[in-house]
Design a protein around this motif. Structure first.
Motif, PDB file in Angstrom:
ATOM      1  N   PRO A  11       0.765  -1.039  -0.030  1.00 14.44           N
ATOM      2  CA  PRO A  11      -0.079  -0.017  -0.023  1.00 14.44           C
ATOM      3  C   PRO A  11       0.831   1.277   0.096  1.00 14.44           C
ATOM      4  O   PRO A  11       1.933   1.153   0.796  1.00 14.44           O
ATOM      5  CB  PRO A  11      -0.584  -0.147   1.123  1.00 14.44           C
ATOM      6  N   ALA A  12       0.347   2.395  -0.826  1.00 16.70           N
ATOM      7  CA  ALA A  12       0.943   3.661  -0.919  1.00 16.70           C
ATOM      8  C   ALA A  12       2.324   3.678  -1.549  1.00 16.70           C
ATOM      9  O   ALA A  12       2.896   4.615  -1.709  1.00 16.70           O
ATOM     10  CB  ALA A  12       0.957   4.242   0.369  1.00 16.70           C
ATOM     11  N   GLN A  13       2.930   2.249  -1.808  1.00 15.17           N
ATOM     12  CA  GLN A  13       4.397   2.257  -2.302  1.00 15.17           C
ATOM     13  C   GLN A  13       4.200   1.700  -3.932  1.00 15.17           C
ATOM     14  O   GLN A  13       4.955   2.035  -4.634  1.00 15.17           O
ATOM     15  CB  GLN A  13       5.421   1.437  -1.502  1.00 15.17           C
ATOM     16  N   TRP A  87      -9.884  21.746  -0.074  1.00 13.28           N
ATOM     17  CA  TRP A  87      -8.734  20.858  -0.503  1.00 13.28           C
ATOM     18  C   TRP A  87      -8.225  19.986   0.783  1.00 13.28           C
ATOM     19  O   TRP A  87      -7.464  18.922   0.545  1.00 13.28           O
ATOM     20  CB  TRP A  87      -7.673  21.592  -1.270  1.00 13.28           C
ATOM     21  N   ASN A  88      -7.872  20.600   1.988  1.00 12.95           N
ATOM     22  CA  ASN A  88      -7.529  19.961   2.924  1.00 12.95           C
ATOM     23  C   ASN A  88      -7.936  18.555   3.224  1.00 12.95           C
ATOM     24  O   ASN A  88      -7.344  17.694   3.644  1.00 12.95           O
ATOM     25  CB  ASN A  88      -7.216  20.979   4.185  1.00 12.95           C
ATOM     26  N   ARG A  89      -9.346  18.937   3.315  1.00  9.27           N
ATOM     27  CA  ARG A  89     -10.449  17.643   3.667  1.00  9.27           C
ATOM     28  C   ARG A  89     -10.321  16.747   2.675  1.00  9.27           C
ATOM     29  O   ARG A  89     -10.129  15.513   2.770  1.00  9.27           O
ATOM     30  CB  ARG A  89     -11.600  18.046   3.866  1.00  9.27           C
ATOM     31  N   ARG A  90     -10.318  16.825   1.323  1.00  7.11           N
ATOM     32  CA  ARG A  90     -10.255  16.021   0.265  1.00  7.11           C
ATOM     33  C   ARG A  90      -8.704  15.321   0.108  1.00  7.11           C
ATOM     34  O   ARG A  90      -8.681  14.167   0.048  1.00  7.11           O
ATOM     35  CB  ARG A  90     -10.264  16.803  -0.956  1.00  7.11           C
ATOM     36  N   TYR A  91      -7.717  16.285   0.446  1.00  8.01           N
ATOM     37  CA  TYR A  91      -6.409  15.690   0.728  1.00  8.01           C
ATOM     38  C   TYR A  91      -6.135  14.518   1.726  1.00  8.01           C
ATOM     39  O   TYR A  91      -5.651  13.418   1.511  1.00  8.01           O
ATOM     40  CB  TYR A  91      -5.409  16.727   1.078  1.00  8.01           C
ATOM     41  N   ARG A  92      -6.863  14.562   2.700  1.00  7.50           N
ATOM     42  CA  ARG A  92      -6.867  13.578   3.945  1.00  7.50           C
ATOM     43  C   ARG A  92      -7.645  12.453   3.457  1.00  7.50           C
ATOM     44  O   ARG A  92      -7.173  11.321   3.521  1.00  7.50           O
ATOM     45  CB  ARG A  92      -7.293  14.283   5.150  1.00  7.50           C
ATOM     46  N   GLU A  96      -5.847   8.777   2.670  1.00  9.14           N
ATOM     47  CA  GLU A  96      -6.252   7.614   3.220  1.00  9.14           C
ATOM     48  C   GLU A  96      -6.618   6.130   2.177  1.00  9.14           C
ATOM     49  O   GLU A  96      -6.314   5.191   2.399  1.00  9.14           O
ATOM     50  CB  GLU A  96      -7.535   7.849   4.116  1.00  9.14           C
ATOM     51  N   LYS A  97      -7.258   6.928   0.992  1.00 10.53           N
ATOM     52  CA  LYS A  97      -7.628   5.994   0.146  1.00 10.53           C
ATOM     53  C   LYS A  97      -6.493   5.313  -0.488  1.00 10.53           C
ATOM     54  O   LYS A  97      -6.214   4.029  -1.034  1.00 10.53           O
ATOM     55  CB  LYS A  97      -8.569   6.646  -0.920  1.00 10.53           C
ATOM     56  N   LEU A  98      -5.464   6.124  -0.664  1.00 10.85           N
ATOM     57  CA  LEU A  98      -4.209   5.663  -1.452  1.00 10.85           C
ATOM     58  C   LEU A  98      -3.456   4.589  -0.531  1.00 10.85           C
ATOM     59  O   LEU A  98      -2.674   3.556  -0.897  1.00 10.85           O
ATOM     60  CB  LEU A  98      -3.256   6.785  -1.590  1.00 10.85           C
ATOM     61  N   LYS A  99      -3.475   4.998   0.891  1.00 16.23           N
ATOM     62  CA  LYS A  99      -2.827   4.012   1.698  1.00 16.23           C
ATOM     63  C   LYS A  99      -3.580   2.660   2.051  1.00 16.23           C
ATOM     64  O   LYS A  99      -2.774   1.678   2.453  1.00 16.23           O
ATOM     65  CB  LYS A  99      -2.724   4.881   3.175  1.00 16.23           C
ATOM     66  N   SER A 100      -4.630   2.541   1.613  1.00 13.69           N
ATOM     67  CA  SER A 100      -5.532   1.300   1.929  1.00 13.69           C
ATOM     68  C   SER A 100      -5.014   0.260   1.132  1.00 13.69           C
ATOM     69  O   SER A 100      -5.202  -0.665   1.364  1.00 13.69           O
ATOM     70  CB  SER A 100      -7.054   1.792   1.323  1.00 13.69           C
ATOM     71  N   GLY A 101      -4.511   0.716  -0.092  1.00 13.63           N
ATOM     72  CA  GLY A 101      -3.884  -0.318  -0.969  1.00 13.63           C
ATOM     73  C   GLY A 101      -5.014  -1.184  -1.898  1.00 13.63           C
ATOM     74  O   GLY A 101      -4.633  -2.065  -2.729  1.00 13.63           O
ATOM     75  N   ASP A 105      -9.760   2.035  -4.981  1.00 13.71           N
ATOM     76  CA  ASP A 105      -9.557   3.520  -4.034  1.00 13.71           C
ATOM     77  C   ASP A 105      -8.761   4.355  -4.695  1.00 13.71           C
ATOM     78  O   ASP A 105      -8.974   5.673  -4.993  1.00 13.71           O
ATOM     79  CB  ASP A 105      -9.345   3.137  -2.661  1.00 13.71           C
ATOM     80  N   VAL A 106      -7.628   3.693  -5.487  1.00  9.82           N
ATOM     81  CA  VAL A 106      -6.610   4.375  -5.947  1.00  9.82           C
ATOM     82  C   VAL A 106      -7.303   5.051  -7.619  1.00  9.82           C
ATOM     83  O   VAL A 106      -7.098   6.161  -7.788  1.00  9.82           O
ATOM     84  CB  VAL A 106      -5.431   3.605  -6.172  1.00  9.82           C
ATOM     85  N   ALA A 107      -8.042   4.422  -8.102  1.00  7.83           N
ATOM     86  CA  ALA A 107      -8.702   4.760  -9.273  1.00  7.83           C
ATOM     87  C   ALA A 107      -9.559   5.690  -8.933  1.00  7.83           C
ATOM     88  O   ALA A 107      -9.811   6.809  -9.642  1.00  7.83           O
ATOM     89  CB  ALA A 107      -9.283   3.359  -9.891  1.00  7.83           C
ATOM     90  N   TYR A 108     -10.350   5.761  -8.016  1.00  8.02           N
ATOM     91  CA  TYR A 108     -11.394   6.747  -7.267  1.00  8.02           C
ATOM     92  C   TYR A 108     -10.503   8.022  -7.168  1.00  8.02           C
ATOM     93  O   TYR A 108     -11.029   9.046  -7.642  1.00  8.02           O
ATOM     94  CB  TYR A 108     -12.006   6.277  -6.188  1.00  8.02           C
ATOM     95  N   VAL A 109      -9.311   8.065  -6.595  1.00  3.03           N
ATOM     96  CA  VAL A 109      -8.681   9.265  -6.221  1.00  3.03           C
ATOM     97  C   VAL A 109      -8.215   9.856  -7.539  1.00  3.03           C
ATOM     98  O   VAL A 109      -8.300  10.964  -7.764  1.00  3.03           O
ATOM     99  CB  VAL A 109      -7.729   9.065  -5.196  1.00  3.03           C
TER     100      VAL A 109
END
Length: 170
Positions: A11-13, A87-92, A96-101, A105-109
């Protein structure tokens, strides 16, 4: 669970290759680690074998899932548009979605940021998230489908051609 030379996702890597399994003594106890080299940045990770699933280490998605993810990028019916959420709320949320692995979720972001960026300038942080999401998704999809990462990026650019065009002053 994972074998040497197998491609895995951390995840995230992103996509990495299991180079070996190594045993080390931790707290007086022998512990086996997967030694995983991340393809995108050549970073080496040590992932405890017993904890690999808990930290999110997983197999590269099957080709069918990768194809479905690419098709989902073309579907804009779920995009709610820029809702004024800062943007700060979206960023968080996106971080989290990118860290989920989870590749969905990555496609959504990726899709959200491309579409938001088509309507307004993305913040520096959002642009970094967009780059991260693009790298994570395109590399895994490329490996899953046996394609070149640049070809996958080009397919995504084609899908979002209408929002990626440079704005012309009116």
């Amino acid at each position: 669970m994972f074998s040497i030379d197998e491609l895995v996702v951390y995840p995230a890597q992103g996509v990495g290759r299991v180079e070996r399994v190594e045993s080390q003594t931790v707290g007086g106890q022998p512990v086996d680690f997967y030694i995983v080299r991340i393809i995108a940045n050549n970073v080496t990770l040590m992932v405890p074998v017993k904890n690999a699933r808990n930290v999110g280490l997983r197999h590269v998605c099957p080709a069918e899932e990768a194809s479905a993810i690419m098709e989902s990028l073309a579907d804009r019916s779920t995009f709610t548009g820029y809702t004024g959420q800062n943007w700060n709320r979206r960023y968080r949320e996106y971080s989290e979605k990118l860290k989920s692995g989870n590749l969905a979720d990555v496609a959504y972001v990726l899709k959200e940021l491309l579409l938001i960026g088509g309507g307004k300038e993305l913040s520096f942080g959002e642009r970094r998230l967009l780059e991260q999401a693009t790298g994570l998704l395109t590399l895994e999809v490329a490996h899953a489908l046996g394609q070149d990462q640049e070809d996958v990026k080009n397919r995504i650019n084609d899908l979002f051609e209408d929002v990626l065009k440079p704005k012309t002053p009116e």
